[in-house]
Scaffold this motif. Structure first.
Motif, mmCIF file in Angstrom:
data_model
loop_
_atom_site.group_PDB
_atom_site.id
_atom_site.type_symbol
_atom_site.label_atom_id
_atom_site.label_comp_id
_atom_site.label_asym_id
_atom_site.label_seq_id
_atom_site.Cartn_x
_atom_site.Cartn_y
_atom_site.Cartn_z
ATOM 1 N N UNK A 11 0.853 -1.188 0.000
ATOM 2 C CA UNK A 11 0.000 0.000 0.000
ATOM 3 C C UNK A 11 0.887 1.236 0.000
ATOM 4 N N UNK A 12 0.880 2.024 -1.086
ATOM 5 C CA UNK A 12 1.739 3.215 -1.119
ATOM 6 C C UNK A 12 1.256 4.276 -0.151
ATOM 7 N N UNK A 13 2.193 4.954 0.465
ATOM 8 C CA UNK A 13 1.863 6.032 1.403
ATOM 9 C C UNK A 13 1.735 7.371 0.688
ATOM 10 N N UNK A 14 1.948 7.358 -0.656
ATOM 11 C CA UNK A 14 1.842 8.572 -1.466
ATOM 12 C C UNK A 14 2.733 9.696 -0.932
ATOM 13 N N UNK A 15 3.957 9.320 -0.624
ATOM 14 C CA UNK A 15 4.928 10.286 -0.130
ATOM 15 C C UNK A 15 5.645 10.930 -1.309
ATOM 16 N N UNK A 16 5.544 12.228 -1.427
ATOM 17 C CA UNK A 16 6.242 12.959 -2.480
ATOM 18 C C UNK A 16 7.594 13.414 -1.959
ATOM 19 N N UNK A 17 8.682 12.970 -2.575
ATOM 20 C CA UNK A 17 10.000 13.423 -2.116
ATOM 21 C C UNK A 17 10.199 14.897 -2.418
ATOM 22 N N UNK A 18 10.880 15.573 -1.506
ATOM 23 C CA UNK A 18 11.065 17.013 -1.613
ATOM 24 C C UNK A 18 12.525 17.349 -1.350
ATOM 25 N N UNK A 19 13.195 17.924 -2.325
ATOM 26 C CA UNK A 19 14.594 18.326 -2.143
ATOM 27 C C UNK A 19 14.646 19.573 -1.275
ATOM 28 N N UNK A 20 15.425 19.507 -0.188
ATOM 29 C CA UNK A 20 15.608 20.689 0.662
ATOM 30 C C UNK A 20 16.732 21.561 0.128
#
Length: 551
Positions: free
Chosen positions: A418-427
């Motif tokens: 089940x994907x957590x729908x986490x969008x990676x974000x570059x800091x």
């Protein structure tokens, strides 16, 4: 006589009837006009480049490695790599040890050398699948992970002119005989006799490790490679002098280091168990999941790059299994660690050529899905893996463009799918530079130099620096004068610059161990390990080398 006589392109005037003479006015001689012949315009053929970004993994295990705990068939791992996670290429690299199982986990009547298992089971199955149309558009080949004498593990690929051919399989068989402790009785007597006549078995010392590299260079100089895996996992596995020695001997064979290590689902990230020690040695730890050798600013990798060496960092899964009972090991190929490689990848040999070229970057957790990194001078533009030139004191422009996907493969609960729908974000992204000072010479003190004090972050790019361009990339640039020969590389993360337990002044801190003694419930521990990893994402580019004239 015909009227309107055509001479070349000149129509002669004064034609009368059929019997009339031709009269030319004033009786002056007529000079015929010769037409100018204009050759057709030659249009050069349109050269269509099939080069593109591809993703892959060079370090994948199956049932034929006993430490997979008999959980992963060849078919299962290929389905994960190519169908589930969309890789373009992969090297299956089981341990070059005795093998007790076939591809499907059936126990063999007696243990066999892995090179025989590769020939009898693994390669025929890969070929059969591709011949039937399954993964026909993917690049797959069989390599192996060698226990290098006195050191640690190294992936060896022997492609020969035809990868996975009878000749390639025989070469792997010969390598196993010569450079492991397998008994002669495990091999065909005629082969043993021929091999003994040409070479000596060598499997105990550092000199034996060098003999193996020399053997690859002698026999397969353009069609083999050796990748150093998880270099700092065990203390004292390599000195930098030994790494230099290997690269000096065979720079087209030993050109990559697995700095972004696999086995990330282990309680000690990457399987670097020094994290569990009472007084852990900082050299044998991971930092943001990355080996100390690469993660340390101005450390071993930077020392090698300061010589202009083409030694590239790669990211692999080192997949054995994800979870099994109370144990966890690593993510599936393509699930967490990825190599993004530029080139026209159509077979194992073109893959090897592209890897040597060095236009490759590694990511964890799909922090970025595209990267355009280049340095421009008046002489032209250089990209990852390239050498370029610049004039003294002219302005260099470093351009960084990247994309991140809408979501990565983070799931909750682990194993649920089940994907957590986490969008990676570059800091932020660090533009790192270090001076190029030239090759160190064996036998001198510099050959043991393991640092590059000139390495520094010349610019830390943040959201205030980059803008979304017309191609959907976040783009930023930085300029600086070309005062000395310099290499540039990138490092990016989703972490802030100072995050407790994660970063200090932008530098990654040692990873936290999540041991069974602390989190006793296996499912809870797996979720904690997974959350630790996906909350701490990094990417590393390979360098661009700039030689400054007159510096």
């Amino acid at each position: 006589m015909l009227c309107n006589l055509l001479f070349g392109s000149l129509l002669l005037a004064g034609c009368g009837g059929s019997n009339d003479p031709i009269v030319v006015s004033d009786a002056k001689p007529v000079t015929p006009v010769v037409p100018v012949v204009v050759p057709p315009t030659v249009v050069p053929p349109v050269v269509v480049s099939n080069e593109r970004w591809t993703v892959g993994d060079l370090h994948v295990h199956t049932f034929q490695s006993d430490d997979t705990q008999q959980t992963t068939t060849l078919d299962q791992v290929l389905a994960k790599a190519f169908t589930t996670y969309g890789l373009d290429w992969a090297a299956i690299s089981d341990h070059l040890r005795v093998s007790n199982y076939d591809n499907n986990g059936n126990r063999l009547p007696a243990a066999i050398p892995f090179s025989k298992g590769m020939a009898d089971y693994q390669v025929p199955r890969i070929k059969a699948l591709q011949a039937a149309g399954t993964y026909a558009d993917k690049t797959i080949f069989a390599a192996f992970e060698w226990d290098m004498p006195t050191h640690d593990h190294a992936n060896i690929g022997i492609l020969t002119d035809t990868p996975m051919s009878a000749a390639a399989l025989k070469a792997a068989n010969q390598f196993e005989y010569l450079f492991t402790n397998r008994a002669a009785s495990d091999f065909l007597p005629a082969d043993v006799a021929a091999w003994n006549a040409a070479d000596t078995k060598a499997f105990s010392t550092h000199a034996d490790a060098m003999a193996a590299i020399a053997w690859l260079k002698k026999n397969y100089p353009e069609t083999s490679y050796m990748q150093i895996n998880h270099p700092s996992r065990n203390l004292g596995s390599y000195t930098i002098a030994q790494l230099r020695e290997m690269n000096d001997l065979a720079p087209r064979i030993m050109f990559s280091i697995e700095g972004m290590v696999g086995n990330q689902m282990e309680p000690d990230r990457g399987g670097y168990t020094q994290a569990s020690a009472t007084t852990p040695n900082p050299v044998a730890l991971t930092y943001g999941g990355v080996d100390y050798l690469v993660a340390t600013l101005g450390g071993t990798w930077d020392a090698l790059l300061s010589e202009g060496r083409h030694i590239w960092n790669v990211a692999d899964s080192d997949y054995h299994f994800k979870t099994n009972g109370a144990n966890s090991s690593g993510y599936s190929p393509g699930e967490y660690a990825k190599n993004h490689l530029w080139g026209e990848i159509k077979d194992p040999k073109s893959l090897l050529a592209a890897m040597r070229g060095g236009k490759v970057y590694g990511t964890y957790g799909d922090l970025i899905s595209a990267l355009d990194f280049r340095v421009t001078s008046s002489a032209g533009t250089g990209e990852m893996g390239s050498d370029m030139t610049a004039k003294l004191n002219e302005t260099l422009t470093v351009t960084v463009r990247f994309k991140s996907p809408d979501r990565n493969n983070y799931e909750f609960q682990v194993g649920s799918g089940v994907p957590a729908n986490l969008k990676p974000q570059v800091d932020h992204i660090d533009i790192i530079a270090g001076n190029i000072t030239g090759l160190e010479v064996a036998g001198t003190a510099g050959y043991s130099r393991a640092t590059n004090p000139s390495t520094r972050v010349v610019k830390r790019l943040t959201a205030s620096d980059w803008k979304l361009d017309a191609d959907g990339y976040y783009a930023a640039s930085y300029t600086m004068p070309a005062t000395t020969s310099t290499y540039f590389r990138l490092r990016g993360t989703n972490q802030g610059v100072n995050v407790a337990g994660e970063t200090s002044n932008g530098e990654p801190l040692a990873d936290v161990s999540i041991k069974a003694s602390v989190v006793t419930d296996a499912a809870t521990r797996f979720n904690a390990i997974n959350a630790r990893n996906y909350s701490d994402l990094w990417f590393y580019s390979n360098p661009v080398f700039v030689k400054v004239g007159g510096a």
